[in-house]
Structures are given as structure tokens and as C-alpha cells.
Design a protein around this motif. Structure first.
Motif, PDB file in Angstrom:
ATOM      1  N   MET A  81       0.850  -1.200   0.000  1.00 57.82           N
ATOM      2  CA  MET A  81       0.000   0.000   0.000  1.00 57.82           C
ATOM      3  C   MET A  81       0.876   1.237   0.000  1.00 57.82           C
ATOM      4  N   THR A  82       0.501   2.209  -0.799  1.00 50.93           N
ATOM      5  CA  THR A  82       1.301   3.427  -0.900  1.00 50.93           C
ATOM      6  C   THR A  82       1.204   4.232   0.386  1.00 50.93           C
ATOM      7  N   THR A  83       2.325   4.728   0.846  1.00 52.69           N
ATOM      8  CA  THR A  83       2.333   5.545   2.052  1.00 52.69           C
ATOM      9  C   THR A  83       1.656   6.878   1.780  1.00 52.69           C
ATOM     10  N   PRO A  84       0.655   7.272   2.569  1.00 53.02           N
ATOM     11  CA  PRO A  84      -0.043   8.526   2.307  1.00 53.02           C
ATOM     12  C   PRO A  84       0.870   9.725   2.514  1.00 53.02           C
ATOM     13  N   GLN A 135      -2.289  15.623  -1.505  1.00 56.46           N
ATOM     14  CA  GLN A 135      -3.312  14.585  -1.510  1.00 56.46           C
ATOM     15  C   GLN A 135      -4.679  15.190  -1.180  1.00 56.46           C
ATOM     16  N   PHE A 162      -8.018   7.887  -0.959  1.00 58.44           N
ATOM     17  CA  PHE A 162      -7.241   6.901  -1.696  1.00 58.44           C
ATOM     18  C   PHE A 162      -8.120   6.272  -2.778  1.00 58.44           C
ATOM     19  N   TRP A 163      -7.479   5.806  -3.835  1.00 55.10           N
ATOM     20  CA  TRP A 163      -8.173   5.017  -4.831  1.00 55.10           C
ATOM     21  C   TRP A 163      -8.356   3.598  -4.301  1.00 55.10           C
ATOM     22  N   ASP A 164      -9.139   2.818  -5.019  1.00 55.62           N
ATOM     23  CA  ASP A 164      -9.417   1.451  -4.563  1.00 55.62           C
ATOM     24  C   ASP A 164      -8.155   0.596  -4.478  1.00 55.62           C
ATOM     25  N   ASP A 165      -7.134   0.934  -5.283  1.00 54.27           N
ATOM     26  CA  ASP A 165      -5.896   0.152  -5.258  1.00 54.27           C
ATOM     27  C   ASP A 165      -4.919   0.639  -4.188  1.00 54.27           C
ATOM     28  N   GLY A 166      -5.365   1.613  -3.396  1.00 53.11           N
ATOM     29  CA  GLY A 166      -4.519   2.097  -2.305  1.00 53.11           C
ATOM     30  C   GLY A 166      -3.679   3.313  -2.635  1.00 53.11           C
ATOM     31  N   LYS A 167      -3.665   3.711  -3.899  1.00 50.13           N
ATOM     32  CA  LYS A 167      -2.878   4.880  -4.270  1.00 50.13           C
ATOM     33  C   LYS A 167      -3.598   6.162  -3.824  1.00 50.13           C
ATOM     34  N   PRO A 168      -2.839   7.160  -3.393  1.00 49.79           N
ATOM     35  CA  PRO A 168      -3.477   8.400  -2.940  1.00 49.79           C
ATOM     36  C   PRO A 168      -4.086   9.172  -4.105  1.00 49.79           C
TER      37      PRO A 168
END
Length: 213
Positions: free
Chosen positions: A1-4, A45, A56-62
Motif C-alpha cells: 500500500m502506498t504511504t499517504p 493529496q 485513496f483510490w481502490d488500489d490504495g494509491k493516494p
């Protein structure tokens, strides 16, 4: 998961004065926000309007957005300190419109000194009955260098034609206006002409009492 991305704290001035720069509003179709870019655009963000949580998007990207600060002609009549500065949050379809405008301007991106105009052009397709139809935007961008080329020069004030000084003839028989002007440019010659006129040596232009028909 991408760090916010970490929350971007307000500037010291915004914190001290109890608020930040107002965001640009698009209340109705056809409304435009236009102005020169006064600060280098930043990327941050997105946050949920209700909770303030990072999005976040469904794939975890901010979900990111571009923040552009504009000097506009808009003023809030209820805020006497409003100088017209507005923050434009570029995301979604607006991002595509601004990117297209930058490409059409032959620029590589938004820059300080450039002029950005964004217009609420139409509504998009409504996909969720719980929400309003998305707003679609058109954009126009003028690069900073192009702005400088089209900045009008100060209007030159017309120079009044020099008037003959008191005692100096405005016309001398045998001399054209150009010759008289050249002669009067010499202080000694001008003084001599004035002296001759006073003594009657310089004849005055003839006038006629005969009525003209």
C-alpha cells in the motif's frame, strides 16, 4: 500500500490570521475564474470534504490534486481584506482541461506569471444518484513569457506644440514656419526678432476687414 502523503500545514501567515486563501468557486455553468499565477503550483493529496480524511483510490494509491494560487479580480463584499487571491484545486476532469490548455499554449507546465482561466462549461454524466452530476471545465492558459509580450507599453502623452513666447512673432514675411522655428531656436536670434517687432521693424501679417463670402 502506498504511504499517504503527510498533511501540509498552513503557512505561518495563514495560521496567524485565522484562515487560508479562499478556494475558487464555480456556482453556475458559465462561471470563470481567471488570474495570474502568483506561487509555484504544488501537488497534495485530496481530503474528504466531510471528515478531512486523506483520500485513496481502490488500489490504495493516494488521490492527488494540483493546487494553483491565482490573483483574480473576484472580491468578497463581506470581507474588506479580500485581495482577490484564490486557490484552484485541479483534479478530475479539470486536470485534463488544464493539461490540454498548457499543451495548446506550447508550455511544459504552469508557471508563476502565467495566466490561467478555468470555466465551468457543462455538466458531465451523472453516475451516482446520491451525488450531483460532475462539473466539466474548459481552460485557457497563457504562458508567462507570452504575457510579457502582450503587456501594453505606457501610453505616451501627446507633446503640445511650442507656443511663441510673449513678444516674439508667430509669423515673419519671407520666412516659412520651419525657418522661423529654426531661427527662434537660437536665443540671440529670438531676442533680436522680439526687439525688431517691438520697434515695428518686423511687419505683422496683414489682416483684412473685407467680409468673406
Amino acid at each position: 500500500m502506498t504511504t499517504p502523503q503527510q498533511y501540509q500545514a498552513p503557512s505561518a501567515d495563514d495560521f496567524l490570521m485565522g484562515g487560508g486563501v479562499p478556494s475558487a468557486k464555480f456556482p453556475t455553468i458559465g462561471h470563470s475564474v481567471s488570474g495570474r499565477i502568483t506561487e509555484r503550483p504544488t501537488v497534495e493529496q485530496q481530503r474528504d470534504y466531510t471528515t478531512g480524511d486523506l483520500k485513496f483510490w481502490d488500489d490504495g494509491k493516494p488521490q492527488m490534486q494540483l493546487v494553483v494560487t491565482l490573483a483574480t479580480s473576484e472580491r468578497d463584499p463581506e470581507n474588506p481584506e479580500d485581495d482577490g487571491t484564490r486557490r484552484l484545486y485541479v483534479k478530475g476532469q479539470m486536470k485534463n482541461a488544464v493539461a490540454s490548455a498548457v499543451r495548446q499554449a506550447g508550455a511544459r507546465g504552469l508557471e508563476v506569471g502565467g495566466t490561467l482561466t478555468v470555466t465551468y462549461a457543462r455538466d458531465g454524466q451523472k453516475t451516482n444518484p446520491k451525488f450531483n452530476a460532475p462539473k466539466n471545465f474548459d481552460a485557457v492558459y497563457v504562458a508567462a513569457a507570452q504575457n510579457e509580450l502582450h503587456t501594453p507599453d505606457p501610453v505616451a502623452q501627446p507633446v503640445a506644440a511650442p507656443q511663441p513666447a510673449a513678444g516674439i512673432p508667430s509669423a515673419v514675411p519671407g520666412l516659412t514656419q520651419e525657418q522661423l522655428a529654426a531661427a527662434m531656436a537660437n536665443p540671440a536670434t529670438a531676442a533680436l526678432l522680439a526687439q525688431q517687432q517691438a520697434s515695428g521693424a518686423v511687419p505683422q501679417p496683414a489682416t483684412s476687414d473685407v467680409p468673406q463670402f
